[in-house]
Design an enzyme around this catalytic site. Sequence first.
Site, PDB file in Angstrom:
ATOM      1  N   ASP A 100      35.035  42.000  44.077  1.00  0.00           N
ATOM      2  CA  ASP A 100      34.200  42.420  45.203  1.00  0.00           C
ATOM      3  C   ASP A 100      35.043  42.991  46.339  1.00  0.00           C
ATOM      4  O   ASP A 100      36.185  42.588  46.553  1.00  0.00           O
ATOM      5  CB  ASP A 100      33.336  41.260  45.713  1.00  0.00           C
ATOM      6  CG  ASP A 100      34.124  39.988  46.014  1.00  0.00           C
ATOM      7  OD1 ASP A 100      35.178  39.771  45.388  1.00  0.00           O
ATOM      8  OD2 ASP A 100      33.689  39.208  46.873  1.00  0.00           O
ATOM      9  N   GLU A 175      35.083  36.483  45.856  1.00  0.00           N
ATOM     10  CA  GLU A 175      36.184  36.006  46.697  1.00  0.00           C
ATOM     11  C   GLU A 175      35.884  36.265  48.168  1.00  0.00           C
ATOM     12  O   GLU A 175      36.187  35.446  49.036  1.00  0.00           O
ATOM     13  CB  GLU A 175      37.488  36.711  46.282  1.00  0.00           C
ATOM     14  CG  GLU A 175      38.745  36.098  46.887  1.00  0.00           C
ATOM     15  CD  GLU A 175      39.198  36.770  48.171  1.00  0.00           C
ATOM     16  OE1 GLU A 175      40.211  36.325  48.736  1.00  0.00           O
ATOM     17  OE2 GLU A 175      38.541  37.727  48.638  1.00  0.00           O
TER      18      GLU A 175
END
Length: 439
Positions: A100, A175
């Site tokens: 991400d 994350e």
Amino acid sequence: MIIAKSGSRVSDAEIREAAERIRSAIDRQELIDLILELGNIPSLAGYEKAAGDFVYEWMQKESFAPKRVGMVPDRFNVIGRCGGDDPLNGRNLLFTSHLDTEAPQYNESDRWKYRPGSADKPEWLQAKLENGVFSGRPVENDRGPMSCFLIGAKALKRAGLSMAGTLYLTACPAEIGPEHVEEFRGPQFLGKEIGAQFMMTHGGVAPDFAVAAEGTDFGISWVSSGHANMRIDLYGEDVFTPLLEHPEELRRHPSPLVKVAPFIEALQRWCVDFEKRNIYRSPGGTAVPKVQIGAIRGGDPHLMGGGSEVCSVYVELTLTPVQTIADAQRELERLLRSEGFEGRVEPIVFRKGFEADATEAAGLHRAFSRASVSAGRGETPIAHSIYSSMWRDHNVFNMYGIPAVTYGPKRFRPTVDDMVDAAVVYGTTAWLVCNRLVE
């Protein structure tokens, strides 16, 4: 010829030879293409599936035996592996990077956070190479370093360098976030628990050491901060507008939508003091607990005629490994009382910060440093404090007692040479660690 065997002492000349073989096995154009192709797949926090599928297919093509492991179907971890030629005499090393990338959500909520035009800037989702320099958020955070360790692992195999222990190659969602708070519920808002933490507990991995491959300007750190998100509710009165009287002092105003102005002034003074008082220095890096107001909410724009009884200030605090959530909450509650405001403080997110034991991390540091020297980058220094004052996924492994560090190329605008060198260092370090050549 390299003669080092698992568990033996290895000379600088042998490491240089291994690094040169790995460098010769790296196709620069292949690395460039992987960074750009992977980086140009939209992978917003909460919507990482397409990037995860790409990494899975790449690993499958390169015979890294990948698998998908996820708490929810569309937000999975990708886990590949190689080596394991002599598991009883080797060590297992795990590389991880996140899929991400921070970016606007490209929906109605963007207007709460971004001024007109900001969400349309191409660098949020675009990876570019111009004049030998990479740019774009996806490259910097974090699919550039991910591409480097993937190509470094491929070069290890291509160079014919065996590994006694297993090398795990992992790509994780979530994350960055987001977080399951307030009305933001559902699988797309699940945070870090579905990423590296789920992969560690359900992914069938058994690392001795772990590396969060992210940009550190070629420094290393085994300290990482946790964080807390606090909601501070200020209370007041909802007064019918025609009856409202305006006191000269803002803090005496009945509406918390006005009281919040002097409160923020006091809060900002506290933020500066909090950061200075709680700097944490250790052999693995310096962590500075940073604080920032992330959002303010209050009132109801479709029911006017009065003010509001509540105004909420959302504050993010990064917390060093030695700080507690309870102490941070008490400090904010004390601030409310000392400044004469009515309200309450409620934690809505908390994640603990961790650090590896310095002795256990030392071998990993030595491996990176010797690999870096052999790659022409010199000794590996302790990274800048910014890289230990944030969450990175090596936190997960240190939480489970697995010595873990963060290390990577230049964070902002890395060159092609930076990325090639990072791939060489990653590959050489894996060879050293998995064969127990540096303890």
